[in-house]
Scaffold this active site. Structure first.
Site, PDB file in Angstrom:
ATOM      1  N   THR A 121      32.786  37.130  41.900  1.00 62.34           N
ATOM      2  CA  THR A 121      31.579  37.951  42.249  1.00 62.34           C
ATOM      3  C   THR A 121      31.802  39.335  41.781  1.00 62.34           C
ATOM      4  OG1 THR A 121      31.040  36.251  43.847  1.00 62.34           O
ATOM      5  CG2 THR A 121      30.202  38.180  44.150  1.00 62.34           C
ATOM      6  N   CYS A 266      33.238  36.003  51.546  1.00 63.15           N
ATOM      7  CA  CYS A 266      32.106  36.359  50.586  1.00 63.15           C
ATOM      8  C   CYS A 266      30.911  36.973  51.293  1.00 63.15           C
ATOM      9  CB  CYS A 266      31.420  34.952  50.124  1.00 63.15           C
ATOM     10  SG  CYS A 266      32.516  34.133  49.045  1.00 63.15           S
TER      11      CYS A 266
HETATM   12  N1  LIG Z   1      36.043  31.636  48.043  1.00 59.97           N
HETATM   13  C1  LIG Z   1      34.626  31.350  47.849  1.00 59.97           C
HETATM   14  O1  LIG Z   1      34.190  30.525  48.673  1.00 59.97           O
HETATM   15  C2  LIG Z   1      33.790  31.897  46.747  1.00 59.97           C
HETATM   16  C3  LIG Z   1      32.738  31.125  46.302  1.00 59.97           C
HETATM   17  C4  LIG Z   1      31.880  31.623  45.457  1.00 59.97           C
HETATM   18  C5  LIG Z   1      32.552  32.979  44.638  1.00 59.97           C
HETATM   19  N2  LIG Z   1      33.710  33.471  45.299  1.00 59.97           N
HETATM   20  C6  LIG Z   1      34.205  34.617  44.423  1.00 59.97           C
HETATM   21  O2  LIG Z   1      35.236  34.202  43.426  1.00 59.97           O
HETATM   22  C7  LIG Z   1      36.336  35.000  43.494  1.00 59.97           C
HETATM   23  C8  LIG Z   1      37.521  34.671  43.820  1.00 59.97           C
HETATM   24  O3  LIG Z   1      37.405  34.032  45.316  1.00 59.97           O
HETATM   25  P1  LIG Z   1      38.661  33.298  45.864  1.00 59.97           P
HETATM   26  O4  LIG Z   1      38.116  32.846  47.526  1.00 59.97           O
HETATM   27  O5  LIG Z   1      39.032  32.168  45.034  1.00 59.97           O
HETATM   28  O6  LIG Z   1      39.812  34.419  46.000  1.00 59.97           O
HETATM   29  P2  LIG Z   1      41.456  33.874  46.369  1.00 59.97           P
HETATM   30  O7  LIG Z   1      41.797  35.331  46.867  1.00 59.97           O
HETATM   31  O8  LIG Z   1      41.320  32.911  47.112  1.00 59.97           O
HETATM   32  O9  LIG Z   1      42.301  33.828  45.008  1.00 59.97           O
HETATM   33  C9  LIG Z   1      42.338  34.784  43.901  1.00 59.97           C
HETATM   34  C10 LIG Z   1      43.693  34.328  43.139  1.00 59.97           C
HETATM   35  O10 LIG Z   1      43.748  35.108  41.960  1.00 59.97           O
HETATM   36  C11 LIG Z   1      45.115  35.568  41.889  1.00 59.97           C
HETATM   37  N3  LIG Z   1      45.092  36.605  41.089  1.00 59.97           N
HETATM   38  C12 LIG Z   1      44.971  37.841  41.319  1.00 59.97           C
HETATM   39  N4  LIG Z   1      45.004  38.723  40.236  1.00 59.97           N
HETATM   40  C13 LIG Z   1      45.505  37.835  39.313  1.00 59.97           C
HETATM   41  C14 LIG Z   1      45.865  38.078  38.106  1.00 59.97           C
HETATM   42  N5  LIG Z   1      45.928  39.053  37.241  1.00 59.97           N
HETATM   43  N6  LIG Z   1      46.206  36.957  37.293  1.00 59.97           N
HETATM   44  C15 LIG Z   1      46.356  35.664  37.869  1.00 59.97           C
HETATM   45  N7  LIG Z   1      46.081  35.483  39.049  1.00 59.97           N
HETATM   46  C16 LIG Z   1      45.749  36.478  39.715  1.00 59.97           C
HETATM   47  C17 LIG Z   1      45.590  35.727  43.305  1.00 59.97           C
HETATM   48  O11 LIG Z   1      46.987  35.707  43.388  1.00 59.97           O
HETATM   49  C18 LIG Z   1      44.725  34.447  44.034  1.00 59.97           C
HETATM   50  O12 LIG Z   1      45.630  33.154  44.076  1.00 59.97           O
HETATM   51  C19 LIG Z   1      35.806  36.355  44.281  1.00 59.97           C
HETATM   52  O13 LIG Z   1      35.211  37.226  43.489  1.00 59.97           O
HETATM   53  C20 LIG Z   1      34.970  35.691  45.246  1.00 59.97           C
HETATM   54  O14 LIG Z   1      34.163  36.625  45.915  1.00 59.97           O
HETATM   55  C21 LIG Z   1      34.365  32.955  46.047  1.00 59.97           C
END
Ligand SMILES: NC(=O)c1ccc[n+]([C@@H]2O[C@H](COP(=O)([O-])OP(=O)(O)OC[C@H]3O[C@@H](n4cnc5c(N)ncnc54)[C@H](O)[C@@H]3O)[C@@H](O)[C@H]2O)c1
Length: 453
Positions: A121, A266
């Site tokens: 996002t 979120c």
């Molecule tokens: N969690 C939800 O329900 C949800 C739903 C829709 C959208 N989103 C959006 O999706 C995105 C991800 O959310 P999430 O909850 O999965 O995040 P999260 O924090 O659970 O996971 C992110 C992962 O990315 C990894 N990471 C960070 N930098 C990296 C890099 N350079 N190379 C490889 N890996 C890397 C981290 O170590 C972590 O494991 C956010 O923008 C969030 O707003 C989340």
């Protein structure tokens, strides 16, 4: 297709596994070596129903692999998804450090054309910035081939993420070129066999739509919480009002539950990021500010109610807390209302006995000191945490809390007092069982119903 998903969090892991489930070859790149090692052994680091089975199946089929090496992920990928975190920065704006770091790394390592898709996002204009960073990296290496950047915001919900991804309500595609749109439509076609809900739009509109969706849902919640506050003063049961308005199709039954506030990874950060975007444009986002401040207030409601009940003194009181995750079905405790309550109770000298089916580990890490000193006790059994308690507080409405054995609970509590942070119990039933019950925006037990009768 050959796909690379960058980030193995809630979104990345679910996307990677579901793409593999549809027969694509997926490499999921994650920077944490420990996470990659565990995942490669089939150990899923998050709680998400259905994920482990799918992930293990595709580790075995060879369609899904995990790696810390971006080179490995992008070597043959036609589509590269960015699914890294975008937490709130200090000023509330989305912190794009992870997304831009990925863009730089792609610029430094891509050797062939591909489509890069932002699933994280991100604020309007981010795809453009990602594209510029990648192009700068390529030209610094004397390379020039097309890398198209698209936006495909994710709408999965934690707790039903696999189901949501496999059968999405809609897939939003923000692409600058028809070929990119076609490619992504082909990728998503198997997920949308029973209804073609692919919505194509400009990249900026896709980026914005994700924020607008979350902000709208947060607004519904804060609106109902505000109504609940008023109901409490007017001797009206917010639950009657919820039914009364939810039957109107224009309003709908979803997201109109009063409660102890929204949390998670979120809504809070996305509302803040949108407020910050508005500020940067010199635009007053009054509604969003009100949504945010109502929610902050709402998260303190349970503590204030408890304090009032105990005459302002919680020192030495034993409080049982049911539910720590920000909502049922997940182990995610980011910005959970339970944490606001826990912090306040511990600061006031109460002893907390808390239970959650899957979120205890995260809470244990965060409250190691309180656990060691005995001020906090964690247990997976709802019945053991109510033993000797002066009050029970329901914070997260897990199914296992919906119909507990109240007689057993009453017998083991020091005082039969129940604060219902999600209005899941029936006040009259609880009163008949001898409980002092308080819900959010609900008059004292049975009062309204009695007068209605
Ligand atoms: N969690 C939800 O329900 C949800 C739903 C829709 C959208 N989103 C959006 O999706 C995105 C991800 O959310 P999430 O909850 O999965 O995040 P999260 O924090 O659970 O996971 C992110 C992962 O990315 C990894 N990471 C960070 N930098 C990296 C890099 N350079 N190379 C490889 N890996 C890397 C981290 O170590 C972590 O494991 C956010 O923008 C969030 O707003 C989340």
């Amino acid at each position: 297709m050959r796909i690379c998903v960058i980030g193995a969090g809630y979104v990345g892991l679910v996307s990677a596994s579901c793409f593999a489930e549809m027969g694509n070859r997926v490499v999921c790149v994650e920077r944490s070596p420990c996470r990659v090692a565990g995942l490669s052994r089939g150990e899923v680091p998050i709680y998400e129903p259905g994920l482990e089975v799918m992930l293990k199946a595709h580790l075995a089929s060879g369609l899904l692999r995990f790696s810390t090496q971006l080179e490995e992920g992008i070597a043959q990928a036609e589509v590269v998804f960015i699914a890294v975190g975008t937490p709130a920065g200090e000023d509330g704006a989305a912190d794009l450090a992870h997304v831009l770091a990925v863009a730089d790394e792609l610029g430094a390592k891509l050797n062939r054309p591909c489509v890069v898709v932002n699933k994280s996002t991100v604020p309007v204009g981010t795809a453009e910035r990602v594209g510029q960073r990648i192009s700068a990296g390529l030209s610094a290496r004397g390379l020039s081939f097309p890398v198209r950047v698209a936006s495909n915001p994710e709408f999965l919900k934690e707790g039903s993420a696999v189901e949501d991804f496999m059968r999405p309500d809609r897939v939003l595609l923000g692409c600058a070129e028809a070929e990119t749109d076609d490619l992504l439509r082909r990728l998503y076609a198997p997920f949308l066999r029973n209804h073609q809900r692919v919505l194509s739009m400009g990249i900026r509109a896709a980026e914005f739509s994700k924020y607008a969706a979350n902000a709208f849902l947060a607004t519904k919640i804060s609106f109902m919480n505000e109504m609940a506050g008023l109901c409490a003063r007017l001797d009206v049961d917010i639950e009657d009002v919820r039914h009364g308005i939810g039957s109107d199709k224009r309003i709908g039954t979803h997201f109109i539950y009063a409660g102890c506030g929204y949390g998670g990874s979120c809504f809070p950060k996305d509302v803040r990021a949108l407020i910050r975007s508005a500020e940067l444009e010199g635009f007053e986002a009054d509604i969003l500010r009100a949504v945010e401040s109502r929610n902050a207030l709402q998260k303190t409601w349970l503590f204030q109610a408890l304090r009032e009940h105990f005459g302002g003194h919680l020192q030495g009181r034993v409080i049982a807390l049911w539910g720590l995750a920000f909502k049922p079905g997940t182990d995610d405790i980011r910005e959970a209302p339970s944490l606001v309550l826990l912090d306040a109770l511990l600061a006031a000298g109460a002893r907390v006995q808390a239970c959650d089916p899957v979120a205890c580990a995260g809470v244990a890490k965060r409250y190691a000191e309180a656990l060691a000193s005995g001020h906090l006790q964690l247990d997976e059994s709802p019945y053991s945490v109510v033993e000797g308690a002066d009050a029970l507080v329901l914070v997260t409405e897990w199914k296992q809390f919906r119909q507990p054995d109240f007689q057993r609970i009453r017998a083991s509590m020091r005082m039969p007092v129940l604060f219902d942070g999600r209005n899941i119990y029936e006040p009259r039933e609880l009163a008949a069982l001898g409980f002092l019950y308080r819900g959010i925006g609900r008059p004292p037990a049975g009062h309204c119903k009695a007068s209605a009768a």
